[in-house]
Write a protein that holds these residues in place. Structure first.
Motif, mmCIF file in Angstrom:
data_model
loop_
_atom_site.group_PDB
_atom_site.id
_atom_site.type_symbol
_atom_site.label_atom_id
_atom_site.label_comp_id
_atom_site.label_asym_id
_atom_site.label_seq_id
_atom_site.Cartn_x
_atom_site.Cartn_y
_atom_site.Cartn_z
ATOM 1 N N TYR A 1 14.572 0.064 0.062
ATOM 2 C CA TYR A 1 14.220 0.782 1.070
ATOM 3 C C TYR A 1 13.726 -0.557 1.745
ATOM 4 C CZ TYR A 1 11.298 -0.447 -2.525
ATOM 5 O OH TYR A 1 10.741 -0.852 -4.083
ATOM 6 N N TYR A 2 12.606 -0.435 2.452
ATOM 7 C CA TYR A 2 11.995 -0.956 3.392
ATOM 8 C C TYR A 2 10.793 -1.765 3.533
ATOM 9 C CZ TYR A 2 16.660 -2.767 5.082
ATOM 10 O OH TYR A 2 18.573 -2.494 4.568
ATOM 11 N N VAL A 3 10.011 -3.070 2.999
ATOM 12 C CA VAL A 3 8.228 -2.728 2.980
ATOM 13 C C VAL A 3 8.347 -3.336 4.555
ATOM 14 C CG1 VAL A 3 6.461 -3.616 2.632
ATOM 15 C CG2 VAL A 3 7.976 -2.885 0.904
ATOM 16 N N VAL A 4 7.283 -2.527 5.344
ATOM 17 C CA VAL A 4 6.968 -2.870 6.782
ATOM 18 C C VAL A 4 5.973 -3.243 6.473
ATOM 19 C CG1 VAL A 4 6.995 -2.415 9.211
ATOM 20 C CG2 VAL A 4 9.218 -1.611 8.095
ATOM 21 N N SER A 5 5.138 -4.690 7.270
ATOM 22 C CA SER A 5 4.216 -4.780 6.847
ATOM 23 C C SER A 5 2.940 -4.229 8.883
ATOM 24 C CB SER A 5 3.747 -6.359 7.482
ATOM 25 O OG SER A 5 2.601 -6.715 8.092
ATOM 26 N N LEU A 6 2.671 -3.602 8.602
ATOM 27 C CA LEU A 6 1.864 -3.132 10.238
ATOM 28 C C LEU A 6 0.419 -4.365 10.095
ATOM 29 C CD1 LEU A 6 0.736 0.475 8.476
ATOM 30 C CD2 LEU A 6 2.486 -0.541 9.605
ATOM 31 N N CYS A 7 0.566 -6.266 9.978
ATOM 32 C CA CYS A 7 -0.419 -6.769 10.114
ATOM 33 C C CYS A 7 0.199 -6.810 11.635
ATOM 34 C CB CYS A 7 -0.367 -7.085 9.080
ATOM 35 S SG CYS A 7 -1.405 -7.478 7.947
ATOM 36 N N THR A 8 -0.702 -7.380 12.411
ATOM 37 C CA THR A 8 -0.186 -8.340 13.757
ATOM 38 C C THR A 8 -0.503 -9.677 13.638
ATOM 39 O OG1 THR A 8 -2.276 -7.408 14.601
ATOM 40 C CG2 THR A 8 -0.288 -5.860 15.545
ATOM 41 N N ALA A 9 -2.019 -10.083 12.705
ATOM 42 C CA ALA A 9 -1.682 -11.600 11.849
ATOM 43 C C ALA A 9 -2.023 -11.311 11.292
ATOM 44 C CB ALA A 9 -3.337 -11.880 13.327
ATOM 45 N N HIS A 10 -1.940 -12.280 9.905
ATOM 46 C CA HIS A 10 -1.878 -12.372 8.703
ATOM 47 C C HIS A 10 -3.318 -13.727 8.704
ATOM 48 C CE1 HIS A 10 1.353 -10.566 7.498
ATOM 49 N NE2 HIS A 10 2.058 -11.294 7.855
ATOM 50 N N VAL A 11 -3.836 -12.672 7.760
ATOM 51 C CA VAL A 11 -5.023 -13.055 7.364
ATOM 52 C C VAL A 11 -5.364 -13.738 6.146
ATOM 53 C CG1 VAL A 11 -8.022 -13.213 6.883
ATOM 54 C CG2 VAL A 11 -6.925 -12.237 8.688
ATOM 55 N N TYR A 12 -4.906 -14.809 5.527
ATOM 56 C CA TYR A 12 -4.784 -15.617 4.435
ATOM 57 C C TYR A 12 -5.896 -16.157 3.647
ATOM 58 C CZ TYR A 12 0.364 -15.582 5.160
ATOM 59 O OH TYR A 12 1.382 -14.465 5.782
ATOM 60 N N GLU A 13 -6.165 -15.983 2.016
ATOM 61 C CA GLU A 13 -6.957 -16.157 1.478
ATOM 62 C C GLU A 13 -6.258 -16.320 0.069
ATOM 63 O OE1 GLU A 13 -11.096 -14.769 -0.526
ATOM 64 O OE2 GLU A 13 -11.380 -13.824 0.837
ATOM 65 N N ASN A 14 -6.219 -17.873 -0.971
ATOM 66 C CA ASN A 14 -5.391 -18.439 -1.853
ATOM 67 C C ASN A 14 -3.857 -17.965 -1.786
ATOM 68 O OD1 ASN A 14 -8.018 -19.556 -2.943
ATOM 69 N ND2 ASN A 14 -9.087 -17.280 -3.310
ATOM 70 N N VAL B 1 -2.204 -15.645 0.253
ATOM 71 C CA VAL B 1 -1.691 -14.092 0.353
ATOM 72 C C VAL B 1 -3.119 -13.448 0.965
ATOM 73 C CG1 VAL B 1 -3.921 -13.423 -1.746
ATOM 74 C CG2 VAL B 1 -1.934 -12.180 -1.397
ATOM 75 N N CYS B 2 -2.011 -13.057 2.289
ATOM 76 C CA CYS B 2 -2.457 -11.905 2.737
ATOM 77 C C CYS B 2 -4.039 -10.889 2.822
ATOM 78 C CB CYS B 2 -2.052 -11.098 3.963
ATOM 79 S SG CYS B 2 -2.517 -10.497 5.085
ATOM 80 N N THR B 3 -4.927 -10.979 3.604
ATOM 81 C CA THR B 3 -6.270 -9.708 2.656
ATOM 82 C C THR B 3 -5.672 -8.541 3.198
ATOM 83 O OG1 THR B 3 -7.373 -10.506 4.144
ATOM 84 C CG2 THR B 3 -8.031 -11.737 2.677
ATOM 85 N N GLU B 4 -4.784 -8.491 4.294
ATOM 86 C CA GLU B 4 -4.401 -7.157 4.661
ATOM 87 C C GLU B 4 -3.286 -6.625 4.072
ATOM 88 O OE1 GLU B 4 -6.412 -6.154 6.899
ATOM 89 O OE2 GLU B 4 -7.589 -7.555 6.871
ATOM 90 N N CYS B 5 -2.645 -6.924 4.199
ATOM 91 C CA CYS B 5 -1.492 -6.289 3.346
ATOM 92 C C CYS B 5 -0.690 -7.067 2.225
ATOM 93 C CB CYS B 5 -0.119 -6.091 4.569
ATOM 94 S SG CYS B 5 -0.161 -8.126 5.067
ATOM 95 N N GLY B 6 -1.006 -8.233 1.694
ATOM 96 C CA GLY B 6 -0.391 -8.576 0.431
ATOM 97 C C GLY B 6 0.182 -9.439 0.384
ATOM 98 N N LYS B 7 1.104 -9.649 1.423
ATOM 99 C CA LYS B 7 1.957 -10.250 2.251
ATOM 100 C C LYS B 7 1.930 -11.935 1.436
ATOM 101 C CE LYS B 7 5.308 -12.848 5.223
ATOM 102 N NZ LYS B 7 5.289 -14.145 5.142
ATOM 103 N N LEU B 8 2.519 -13.045 0.745
ATOM 104 C CA LEU B 8 2.200 -14.042 0.212
ATOM 105 C C LEU B 8 2.925 -14.820 0.900
ATOM 106 C CD1 LEU B 8 4.274 -14.238 -3.586
ATOM 107 C CD2 LEU B 8 1.360 -14.481 -2.451
ATOM 108 N N GLN B 9 1.586 -15.743 1.861
ATOM 109 C CA GLN B 9 1.673 -17.020 2.612
ATOM 110 C C GLN B 9 2.962 -18.085 2.219
ATOM 111 O OE1 GLN B 9 -1.534 -19.550 3.469
ATOM 112 N NE2 GLN B 9 -1.413 -19.865 4.804
ATOM 113 N N GLU B 10 3.754 -18.832 3.843
ATOM 114 C CA GLU B 10 5.309 -18.882 3.070
ATOM 115 C C GLU B 10 5.524 -19.881 2.632
ATOM 116 O OE1 GLU B 10 9.037 -18.339 3.748
ATOM 117 O OE2 GLU B 10 7.536 -16.479 4.455
#
Length: 206
Positions: free
Chosen positions: A3-16, A18-27
């Protein structure tokens, strides 16, 4: 199949990191262990003083030490609280300077060590001086010499270090881990060694 996890974020907002919207780790956080060649934001060095203010900076420092730079004679100082986000952490091995946490907190430390070797913690086998460090929420398991702050410290000092929150310090075996199995040298702050320890405490959640 899979399966694949698809991020619904159009613009990631990172804090520490990690994205506060989807949990993606900053690159940049991921790239520190994947060949990053320049110091990230939150890390600076001026002669014998290293200043760290972000999780990226701490991970970059760890990478430098694990690549062979001992920072002998240097003082490494935290200027902010650091959240490691339960990201798999490689213990810092071979540090010989002074680590001053500035009474800031390093939280969510996760080390899933191997069933061989020794020295597992935020620092692995690093004989140095540590002071003014707070660690909150820590999971560290490994083969031997396991501690929240440092696994194996032959000499040196540990002063004003406090560990709180959810604490798991245990021994990794072929069949899983055994919490606080003393014959393999595990401790709440230091796993093994002969440092001078003063004004330290460990207080876990009930």
């Amino acid at each position: 199949g899979g399966y694949y996890v698809v991020s619904l974020c159009t613009a990631h907002v990172y804090e520490n990191g990690v994205c506060t919207e989807c949990g993606k780790l900053q690159e940049t956080w991921l790239n520190i262990e994947n060949g990053m060649t320049e110091a990230p934001e939150g890390y600076s060095i001026d002669r014998k003083t290293v200043t760290i203010s972000t999780n990226y900076g701490l991970a970059w420092f760890a990478k430098q030490v694990n690549a062979g730079t001992s920072f002998a004679g240097h003082t490494v100082t935290l200027t902010n609280d650091i959240d490691l986000l339960d990201y798999p952490w490689t213990p810092i091995n071979g540090f010989t300077g002074t680590f001053d946490g500035g009474n800031h907190t390093i939280s969510n430390v996760y080390v899933n060590g191997s069933t061989t070797g020794n020295g597992y913690g935020l620092f692995g086998a690093s004989t140095a001086n540590y002071k003014n460090v707070r660690i909150h929420n820590v999971y560290v398991v490994g083969n031997a010499a396991i501690g929240a702050l440092v696994g194996n410290i032959f000499t040196g000092t540990v002063d004003n270090v406090h560990v709180t929150g959810d604490i798991m310090i245990g021994i990794n075996t072929q069949n899983g881990h055994i919490a606080n199995y003393n014959s393999a040298y595990a401790g709440g702050i230091v796993g093994s060694g002969y440092p001078k320890i003063t004004n330290c405490s460990v207080k876990g959640n009930n």
